[in-house]
Design a protein around this motif. Structure first.
Motif, PDB file in Angstrom:
ATOM      1  N   VAL A 219      97.696  16.257  69.945  1.00 52.40           N
ATOM      2  CA  VAL A 219      97.418  15.372  68.805  1.00 52.40           C
ATOM      3  C   VAL A 219      96.493  16.079  67.820  1.00 52.40           C
ATOM      4  CG1 VAL A 219      96.344  13.220  68.073  1.00 52.40           C
ATOM      5  CG2 VAL A 219      97.785  13.254  70.117  1.00 52.40           C
ATOM      6  N   GLU A 220      95.447  16.725  68.335  1.00 50.92           N
ATOM      7  CA  GLU A 220      94.523  17.455  67.463  1.00 50.92           C
ATOM      8  C   GLU A 220      95.241  18.575  66.721  1.00 50.92           C
ATOM      9  OE1 GLU A 220      90.368  20.066  67.616  1.00 50.92           O
ATOM     10  OE2 GLU A 220      91.095  19.035  69.416  1.00 50.92           O
ATOM     11  N   ALA A 221      96.135  19.288  67.407  1.00 53.97           N
ATOM     12  CA  ALA A 221      96.894  20.357  66.749  1.00 53.97           C
ATOM     13  C   ALA A 221      97.756  19.795  65.628  1.00 53.97           C
ATOM     14  CB  ALA A 221      97.755  21.088  67.780  1.00 53.97           C
ATOM     15  N   GLY A 222      98.355  18.630  65.859  1.00 51.47           N
ATOM     16  CA  GLY A 222      99.150  18.006  64.810  1.00 51.47           C
ATOM     17  C   GLY A 222      98.306  17.591  63.623  1.00 51.47           C
ATOM     18  N   VAL A 223      97.104  17.092  63.898  1.00 44.98           N
ATOM     19  CA  VAL A 223      96.189  16.706  62.826  1.00 44.98           C
ATOM     20  C   VAL A 223      95.819  17.929  61.985  1.00 44.98           C
ATOM     21  CG1 VAL A 223      93.851  15.897  62.321  1.00 44.98           C
ATOM     22  CG2 VAL A 223      95.263  14.681  63.989  1.00 44.98           C
ATOM     23  N   ARG A 224      95.505  19.032  62.652  1.00 43.14           N
ATOM     24  CA  ARG A 224      95.136  20.252  61.916  1.00 43.14           C
ATOM     25  C   ARG A 224      96.304  20.743  61.054  1.00 43.14           C
ATOM     26  NH1 ARG A 224      90.322  22.444  63.280  1.00 43.14           N
ATOM     27  NH2 ARG A 224      89.348  21.725  65.218  1.00 43.14           N
ATOM     28  N   GLU A 225      97.502  20.634  61.581  1.00 39.02           N
ATOM     29  CA  GLU A 225      98.684  21.053  60.825  1.00 39.02           C
ATOM     30  C   GLU A 225      98.851  20.194  59.571  1.00 39.02           C
ATOM     31  OE1 GLU A 225     103.161  20.602  62.010  1.00 39.02           O
ATOM     32  OE2 GLU A 225     102.371  22.404  62.986  1.00 39.02           O
ATOM     33  N   ALA A 226      98.648  18.888  59.720  1.00 39.57           N
ATOM     34  CA  ALA A 226      98.763  17.992  58.573  1.00 39.57           C
ATOM     35  C   ALA A 226      97.653  18.244  57.565  1.00 39.57           C
ATOM     36  CB  ALA A 226      98.729  16.535  59.041  1.00 39.57           C
ATOM     37  N   MET A 227      96.453  18.563  58.031  1.00 41.45           N
ATOM     38  CA  MET A 227      95.352  18.879  57.126  1.00 41.45           C
ATOM     39  C   MET A 227      95.663  20.115  56.305  1.00 41.45           C
ATOM     40  SD  MET A 227      92.042  18.138  59.600  1.00 41.45           S
ATOM     41  CE  MET A 227      90.883  18.859  58.418  1.00 41.45           C
TER      42      MET A 227
ATOM     43  N   ARG B 240      98.615  21.154  55.448  1.00 41.46           N
ATOM     44  CA  ARG B 240      99.645  20.818  54.447  1.00 41.46           C
ATOM     45  C   ARG B 240      99.025  20.132  53.237  1.00 41.46           C
ATOM     46  NH1 ARG B 240     103.152  19.497  58.967  1.00 41.46           N
ATOM     47  NH2 ARG B 240     102.631  17.286  58.730  1.00 41.46           N
ATOM     48  N   GLY B 241      97.949  19.394  53.460  1.00 40.92           N
ATOM     49  CA  GLY B 241      97.162  18.858  52.367  1.00 40.92           C
ATOM     50  C   GLY B 241      97.608  17.514  51.839  1.00 40.92           C
ATOM     51  N   LEU B 242      96.754  16.971  50.981  1.00 43.52           N
ATOM     52  CA  LEU B 242      96.992  15.733  50.253  1.00 43.52           C
ATOM     53  C   LEU B 242      96.726  15.996  48.771  1.00 43.52           C
ATOM     54  CD1 LEU B 242      95.006  13.321  52.603  1.00 43.52           C
ATOM     55  CD2 LEU B 242      97.492  13.407  52.420  1.00 43.52           C
ATOM     56  N   LEU B 243      97.013  15.028  47.934  1.00 42.71           N
ATOM     57  CA  LEU B 243      96.690  15.105  46.507  1.00 42.71           C
ATOM     58  C   LEU B 243      97.162  16.421  45.897  1.00 42.71           C
ATOM     59  CD1 LEU B 243      93.090  13.562  46.434  1.00 42.71           C
ATOM     60  CD2 LEU B 243      95.283  12.434  46.051  1.00 42.71           C
ATOM     61  N   GLY B 244      98.466  16.596  45.867  1.00 40.80           N
ATOM     62  CA  GLY B 244      99.014  17.814  45.292  1.00 40.80           C
ATOM     63  C   GLY B 244      99.099  18.963  46.262  1.00 40.80           C
ATOM     64  N   GLY B 245      98.921  18.676  47.560  1.00 39.70           N
ATOM     65  CA  GLY B 245      99.035  19.719  48.569  1.00 39.70           C
ATOM     66  C   GLY B 245      97.768  20.511  48.820  1.00 39.70           C
ATOM     67  N   HIS B 246      96.615  20.052  48.307  1.00 35.92           N
ATOM     68  CA  HIS B 246      95.365  20.765  48.538  1.00 35.92           C
ATOM     69  C   HIS B 246      94.856  20.460  49.954  1.00 35.92           C
ATOM     70  CE1 HIS B 246      95.274  21.994  44.392  1.00 35.92           C
ATOM     71  NE2 HIS B 246      95.396  20.744  43.995  1.00 35.92           N
ATOM     72  N   PRO B 247      94.468  21.494  50.721  1.00 38.15           N
ATOM     73  CA  PRO B 247      94.067  21.307  52.122  1.00 38.15           C
ATOM     74  C   PRO B 247      92.959  20.278  52.285  1.00 38.15           C
ATOM     75  CG  PRO B 247      94.290  23.641  51.603  1.00 38.15           C
ATOM     76  CD  PRO B 247      94.419  22.904  50.305  1.00 38.15           C
ATOM     77  N   VAL B 248      92.988  19.597  53.421  1.00 40.33           N
ATOM     78  CA  VAL B 248      92.003  18.551  53.714  1.00 40.33           C
ATOM     79  C   VAL B 248      90.847  19.144  54.514  1.00 40.33           C
ATOM     80  CG1 VAL B 248      91.642  16.297  54.769  1.00 40.33           C
ATOM     81  CG2 VAL B 248      93.855  16.847  53.746  1.00 40.33           C
ATOM     82  N   VAL B 249      89.624  18.784  54.164  1.00 35.74           N
ATOM     83  CA  VAL B 249      88.438  19.271  54.867  1.00 35.74           C
ATOM     84  C   VAL B 249      87.494  18.101  55.134  1.00 35.74           C
ATOM     85  CG1 VAL B 249      88.559  21.580  53.833  1.00 35.74           C
ATOM     86  CG2 VAL B 249      87.239  19.796  52.694  1.00 35.74           C
ATOM     87  N   ASP B 250      86.589  18.330  56.090  1.00 32.28           N
ATOM     88  CA  ASP B 250      85.466  17.425  56.350  1.00 32.28           C
ATOM     89  C   ASP B 250      85.917  15.997  56.630  1.00 32.28           C
ATOM     90  OD1 ASP B 250      84.070  19.705  55.754  1.00 32.28           O
ATOM     91  OD2 ASP B 250      83.600  19.106  53.708  1.00 32.28           O
TER      92      ASP B 250
END
Length: 272
Positions: A124-132, A134-144
C-alpha cells in the motif's frame, strides 16, 4: 532526429567556448544551456542553426513545482478483479492530510489484529509513493503528506502485493483530490548589489516580481539588498538588472525553500 547532432554540436561549442555550459534536468527532462548573459545565449542558439545545422526552439526553463495537501480526507477502496487470469482482491481504508514541511511521506499503519499483513501494508505504501510521484495539479509531484492506513481486509486466495499496491495508489489519488491540494513554488534567496542611485528601481522591480525585501546594508558606496523571490519570477533577472543599473548591478541567488503559490499562479499553471 536531430538529437544526436545537437549533443555533438553543443559539445563542440563548449570545447571552443568553456563559458557555455549544457546539462539535462533529470526531473523536467529539459536540456539547459547557460552562458555569460542573454546575448551570449542568443548567439549560441544562432550558431547552432548556422554552423551546425541544428535549429532549436529556446525558451525559459520550466520550474519544478510541487503539490501538497491543505486538508484531511478519507477514502475506502476495494480493488477486485476476477476475470482473465488470477483474481485480485484488496480492500483498504486510508486517511490523508498535510505533514510538516520537509517531511516527505509519513505513512502509518494503524490497522489492528493483522487484518492487513505487513507485506500488504508495505505494498500500500509503495502504491502511495507511486501516486505521489505521478502528482496532482498538473502532474506536479506530491510532497509532505501524512497517510494513515486505518482498516481493510484480504481474500485467502486472491489477495497479493500487486493488488494492494494498486489499491494504495488509487486510494491516495481519490482521497488527495478531496483534501484541498495546493501548489508549492520554489523560493530563492537573492542578494543584489547596486549604487544608491539605482536602489529604488531595483526595489520596484523586485516588488513587481512578487519579491519580499528582507533588508539592506551599505558596503562602501554600494548597497546590498537582500530579498526572497519566487524562482518562476527570476528569469530575465540578469538583463533587467543590467538595464535598471546601467550595467553596474550584480546579483547572486540560491535556493531557499518551497512556499504555497498564490491562487492566481495555481490557476494559471493547473488549468487544462
Amino acid at each position: 532526429s536531430d538529437w544526436d547532432r545537437l549533443a555533438l554540436a553543443l559539445a563542440r561549442m563548449h570545447a571552443a567556448d568553456p563559458s557555455l555550459h549544457c546539462e539535462t534536468d533529470g526531473e523536467l527532462g529539459q536540456t539547459l544551456l547557460s552562458g555569460m548573459g542573454q546575448l551570449h545565449l542568443d548567439v549560441a542558439i544562432e550558431r547552432l542553426a548556422l554552423e551546425h545545422g541544428v535549429a532549436v526552439r529556446a525558451g525559459q526553463p520550466r520550474v519544478a513545482y510541487r503539490t501538497t495537501l491543505s486538508a484531511r480526507a478519507q477514502r475506502e477502496v476495494r480493488h477486485v478483479k476476477q476475470s482473465g487470469g488470477p483474481g485480485q482482491f484488496a480492500h483498504i481504508v486510508v486517511a490523508v492530510g498535510p505533514a510538516p514541511r520537509g517531511a516527505g511521506l509519513c505513512f502509518v499503519d494503524q490497522t489492528r489484529g493483522g487484518v492487513i499483513p505487513r507485506g500488504f501494508s508495505g505494498a500500500v505504501e509503495a502504491g502511495v509513493r507511486e501516486a505521489m510521484a505521478r502528482g496532482l495539479l498538473g502532474g506536479h509531484p506530491v510532497v509532505d503528506v501524512e497517510v494513515l492506513l486505518l482498516d481493510g481486509s484480504t481474500h485467502p486466495k486472491d489477495s497479493s502485493e500487486l493488488a494492494f499496491k494498486i489499491a494504495g495508489a488509487r486510494a491516495f489519488q481519490e482521497a488527495a483530490a478531496d483534501a484541498a491540494p495546493v501548489l508549492l513554488e520554489p523560493i530563492v534567496r537573492l542578494e543584489v548589489t547596486c549604487p544608491e542611485a539605482h536602489l529604488g528601481a531595483v526595489v520596484g522591480d523586485l516588488t513587481l516580481r512578487r519579491g519580499q525585501i528582507l533588508g539592506k546594508d551599505l558596503r562602501g558606496r554600494e548597497h546590498l539588498l537582500r530579498a526572497e523571490v519566487p524562482l518562476g519570477e527570476t528569469f530575465g533577472d540578469a538583463g533587467q538588472l543590467s538595464a535598471l543599473t546601467h550595467g553596474l548591478g550584480r546579483f547572486t541567488q540560491e535556493p531557499a525553500r518551497y512556499e504555497r503559490a498564490p491562487a492566481s499562479v495555481q490557476a494559471r499553471l493547473t488549468r487544462s
